[in-house]
Scaffold this motif. Sequence first.
Motif, short mmCIF file in Angstrom:
data_model
loop_
_atom_site.label_atom_id
_atom_site.label_comp_id
_atom_site.label_asym_id
_atom_site.label_seq_id
_atom_site.Cartn_x
_atom_site.Cartn_y
_atom_site.Cartn_z
N HIS A 84 -28.35 14.35 -15.21
CA HIS A 84 -28.76 15.67 -15.28
C HIS A 84 -29.86 16.03 -16.36
O HIS A 84 -29.71 15.58 -17.34
CB HIS A 84 -27.70 16.64 -15.45
N SER A 85 -31.03 16.34 -15.72
CA SER A 85 -31.86 16.75 -16.72
C SER A 85 -31.72 18.33 -17.12
O SER A 85 -31.33 18.94 -16.42
CB SER A 85 -33.51 16.31 -16.10
N VAL A 86 -32.77 18.65 -18.21
CA VAL A 86 -32.46 20.17 -18.55
C VAL A 86 -32.89 21.04 -17.33
O VAL A 86 -32.39 21.91 -16.89
CB VAL A 86 -33.54 20.42 -19.84
N SER A 87 -34.18 20.91 -16.66
CA SER A 87 -34.68 21.72 -15.64
C SER A 87 -35.61 20.74 -14.51
O SER A 87 -36.23 21.41 -13.82
CB SER A 87 -35.66 22.55 -16.35
N SER A 88 -35.43 19.41 -14.71
CA SER A 88 -36.30 18.54 -13.78
C SER A 88 -35.70 18.00 -12.63
O SER A 88 -36.20 17.30 -11.67
CB SER A 88 -37.00 17.48 -14.46
N GLY A 89 -34.13 18.41 -12.56
CA GLY A 89 -33.46 17.91 -11.50
C GLY A 89 -32.48 16.72 -11.93
O GLY A 89 -32.08 16.57 -13.10
N SER A 90 -32.22 16.06 -10.74
CA SER A 90 -30.99 14.95 -11.40
C SER A 90 -31.31 13.58 -10.44
O SER A 90 -32.11 13.72 -9.85
CB SER A 90 -29.60 15.33 -10.52
N VAL A 91 -30.85 12.60 -11.09
CA VAL A 91 -30.93 11.15 -10.49
C VAL A 91 -29.57 10.66 -10.35
O VAL A 91 -28.53 10.91 -11.30
CB VAL A 91 -31.83 10.32 -11.37
N MET A 92 -29.43 9.78 -9.52
CA MET A 92 -27.82 8.98 -9.48
C MET A 92 -28.45 7.60 -9.20
O MET A 92 -29.57 7.30 -8.57
CB MET A 92 -27.23 9.30 -7.95
N VAL A 93 -28.03 6.75 -9.93
CA VAL A 93 -28.48 5.17 -10.14
C VAL A 93 -27.24 4.63 -9.42
O VAL A 93 -25.99 4.64 -9.97
CB VAL A 93 -28.50 4.84 -11.61
N ILE A 94 -27.54 3.68 -8.50
CA ILE A 94 -26.69 2.70 -7.81
C ILE A 94 -27.12 1.23 -8.07
O ILE A 94 -28.02 0.86 -7.43
CB ILE A 94 -26.38 3.15 -6.48
N PRO A 95 -26.43 0.56 -9.00
CA PRO A 95 -26.66 -0.87 -8.95
C PRO A 95 -26.46 -1.74 -7.75
O PRO A 95 -25.47 -1.63 -7.16
CB PRO A 95 -25.96 -1.33 -10.32
N ARG A 96 -27.59 -2.52 -7.33
CA ARG A 96 -27.28 -2.92 -5.83
C ARG A 96 -27.34 -4.46 -6.03
O ARG A 96 -27.37 -5.06 -7.10
CB ARG A 96 -28.54 -2.76 -5.13
N GLU A 97 -27.00 -5.28 -5.04
CA GLU A 97 -27.14 -6.65 -4.94
C GLU A 97 -28.66 -7.32 -5.02
O GLU A 97 -29.83 -6.46 -4.91
CB GLU A 97 -26.62 -7.31 -3.66
N ASN A 98 -28.70 -8.44 -5.64
CA ASN A 98 -29.99 -9.12 -5.68
C ASN A 98 -31.05 -8.49 -6.42
O ASN A 98 -32.23 -8.22 -6.27
CB ASN A 98 -30.73 -9.41 -4.22
N ARG A 99 -30.29 -8.17 -7.79
CA ARG A 99 -31.44 -7.27 -8.72
C ARG A 99 -31.69 -6.13 -8.33
O ARG A 99 -32.31 -5.29 -9.17
CB ARG A 99 -32.39 -8.07 -9.22
N LEU A 100 -31.35 -5.56 -7.19
CA LEU A 100 -31.87 -4.27 -6.62
C LEU A 100 -31.33 -3.09 -7.49
O LEU A 100 -30.09 -3.29 -7.66
CB LEU A 100 -31.77 -4.11 -5.20
N VAL A 101 -31.83 -2.05 -7.56
CA VAL A 101 -31.15 -0.61 -8.10
C VAL A 101 -31.75 0.46 -7.16
O VAL A 101 -32.83 0.43 -6.59
CB VAL A 101 -31.48 -0.26 -9.40
N ARG A 102 -30.77 1.32 -6.44
CA ARG A 102 -31.02 2.37 -5.55
C ARG A 102 -31.00 3.64 -6.69
O ARG A 102 -30.25 3.83 -7.43
CB ARG A 102 -30.25 2.53 -4.51
#
Length: 671
Positions: free
Chosen positions: A267-285
Amino acid sequence: MANSPSESHVDVLIIGAGPAGLMAATWMSRCGIKTRIVDKRSTKIFNGQADGLQCRTHEILHSFGFGHRVYAETNHMLEMCLWNPDENGVLRRSDRIPDTPPGLSRFVESVLHQGRIERYFIDSLKEHDITVERGVMPEAIHLDESVDPADRTAYPVTVTLRHLTEDQAMPAECRTHGSGVQSGLFRSNLAKDDTDDILNAAKANPRAGSTEVVHAKYLIGCDGAHSWVRRQLGFAMEGEQTDYIWGVLDIIPITDFPDIRMRCAIHSVSSGSVMVIPRENRLVRLYIQLTTTEKGGGDYDRSKITPETILKAAQKIMAPYKIDYEYCDWWTAYQIGQRVGSQFSKNERIFLAGDAVHTHSPKAGQGMNVSMQDTYNLGWKIALVAKGICKPEILKTYQSERRRVAQDLIEFDHRFSRLFSGRPAKDLMDEEGISIEDFKAAIQKGHLFTTGIGVDYGASMIVAKSGDTAAQGDGTDVSARGKTTREIVGKQHLSSVIKLGMRFPSFPVLNQADARQWHFQERLPSDGRWRIIVFAGDVKQPEQAARMQELGKALARPDSFLRRYTPEDAPIDSVIEVLTIHSSPRRSVELTDFHEIFRPFRKGLGWDYWKIYVDDEPYHQEHGQAYRRYDVDAKRGCLVLLRPDMHVSWMGELEDVEELEEFLDRFMLNA
């Protein structure tokens, strides 16, 4: 003169070959039901889309025999990190919590992109002679409502299918762009429905593919949020759409963010939010919030959504940490909305499942999982009715059970998505901001729900709970019919862990014959059979041994329900399987101590050595402590009836065979 369309007959026609449709087809393949599954797209998914697999979904995939392949390839998420602004507005890690609470399941939440998951389904279906027919879509549907629901020989559903050309079946946005990055916008709720455009183009094209008429006993519509089947039935989606827009990137990240390989809520102060999902094969969503207004923001210009604009939003939210990428595998954007279908079935002949009847945000990892669990609930019911094993009335329980789950999901997602999308409160007086403690509490309290383990089906003709069936479901009356029908209620006091209406838990036990340890759910394959679990207790005690002998005699009677429900030429365990777990020391017990009904003999195969298990110390693993963990009396035991989907249907004492038989007679048919 043009040739007339070809005609064919099928038990079950499935429209849509996404996860829900493939799950339905998998049930049919295991139960020997003549089935066709069609999809308007010319190719399966290769990148992106849904990726989260919850604990209950893993249990289900393992029950079909290919879950071990899926689980081995997935990335397992073990910890979740919460990142929030400190008192100076600087982003800090505020907490670490387990992603999946220990003890809920033998599996943890994991991620693998939808295309790979679908591939495992498709490979399994091919082994059972079912192939997805692509570039095929319905253009007309008719239901003969005069047909008796109990008539298993009738084909009341008539569907005209159109076979598309390759160009018609491939939407423009599905093709790879010049950047080499595949867009998922064509499947997003920000994209308009293209079904009618495809049909109109196909009809107008003289080179279009042929049509055929299919007569089906049952139709399952798994054709997504823009469901054509739902529109033909006139069913509405009830709920609301927010102004929250989120972008999604599947990237190999270049970053100094320390928790990039953890699931994170930022959660940022006022710029919105991000969810990080670590994936297979070095990927991240990355799920990245693009708008910060729930209502009143107006229409969002879809043309402005690109991987670059989504990345810039993420960089702003995650500052002072830096994030960039050179490789993007897939991207999309969507608008948060929560909607539930007004009805899930028509005359118990046409059914809707998955996104066709519920839509919500993807950040709780529910979309694909709940969709597959819809048809996991429905598939065995249709199969057993089609085979003449169960009465057609059980089909009413699909809407009662799964629409209630969808309603609960929407309520949960409504709270969760707003907590995730809202800005953090600046102080105690900031009523517009969200409390980070409330957000953490929502995650922790929601674990039973989000993992799928906590699904609790209400009273019905197939769940022996007390109370009003309509109130415990979605409002549908699914009680056993008949003026003389007395209420049968399972004896819940026999276990606080094995709960009526919920999935049967799994703990390790030993095979009596060879001492091998099994997680008990491994002995419950999804093959359409009901199961009676006999907790035999301490069979070395004379009184308990006598109780077990009496139970064996009752089950083995020539007129017992086991015989009546089973076709004459079929094995005694082909409709209802009896599995036993006792608590005596394994070395003090012989298989011959048990009545033959608990270890049936088959000509040419001998005795069945895989029916009797024991709660005892293994040679190479830890003691499963099954009786203690199931909370069953280790001396007296109990009886538990399981549905084919592993949910607990009834529970009683070893002597309650007549009550069990009366309960079963309400929905089972004599062979």
